[in-house]
Design an enzyme around this catalytic site. Sequence first.
Site: not given
Ligand code: SF4
Length: 242
Positions: A122-123, A203, A206, A229
């Site tokens: 996701c990151c 985010c 998280c 991240c």
């Molecule tokens: S902090 Fe969480 S929601 Fe944001 S990009 Fe990374 S995994 Fe995705």
Amino acid sequence: MAAAATITVPSRLTALQQDYALADTMALLRAMIQQEFAGRIAVVSSFGAESAVLLHLVAQIDPSTPVLFLNTGKLFGETLRYRDRLQDLLGLTDLRAIGPHPKDRDALDPEGSLWSKNPDACCNFRKTMPLSRAMEGFDAWITGRKRFQTDDRADMEPIELVGARYRINPLADWSQADLDRYMIEHHLPAHPLVRDGYLSIGCMSCTSRVKEGEDPRAGRWRGQDKTECGIHLDSFTDGGGI
Ligand code: SF4
């Protein structure tokens, strides 16, 4: 005819580290923005809990310095409003919101829940890939990373080389007390979520509140091994402070 001397990238890193070894935060920032990487350097900011300090320092040198803001699509509304407030207050004239490509989002995270199954992936598509694209026009970027924040950051240099680009960490040796003092002395507004117990803000999915006595970053990816991240790791392809 003698061959022309060439300066290799590693030797430039060494020279920069030596030249600015004794420079204070402002002198280092000024030299990077106005001399060493003039027109080729950007700030990367999350507009999180401590971002106002770095942005205020940069704005005093040149408010037209590009500021890259990663809008992951998962941020708190408070962060977006804080960004607008700081932009107005500091007079930042080149604030660029960057984010995941819609094609990547549709292919990799159509339900928006990848963070709960594979946060690194996701990151990667929400932060690392957009930042890699945005950095194509720059030779260096400035971060607000501090040594006290994580074990991984404990030994970092104010000037580093990551791949082919330079990463500048002008706040490397700042403490939490230094940051707090600077915010007060310069009347900088705190991120609105700080008073609710969010001491490191990323985010929404998280980030959680930090209990009294906990490490300020304990609320990031709580319960997981993850502490970064990826955009601040040693390669952009790995996927800060964001
Ligand atoms: S902090 Fe969480 S929601 Fe944001 S990009 Fe990374 S995994 Fe995705």
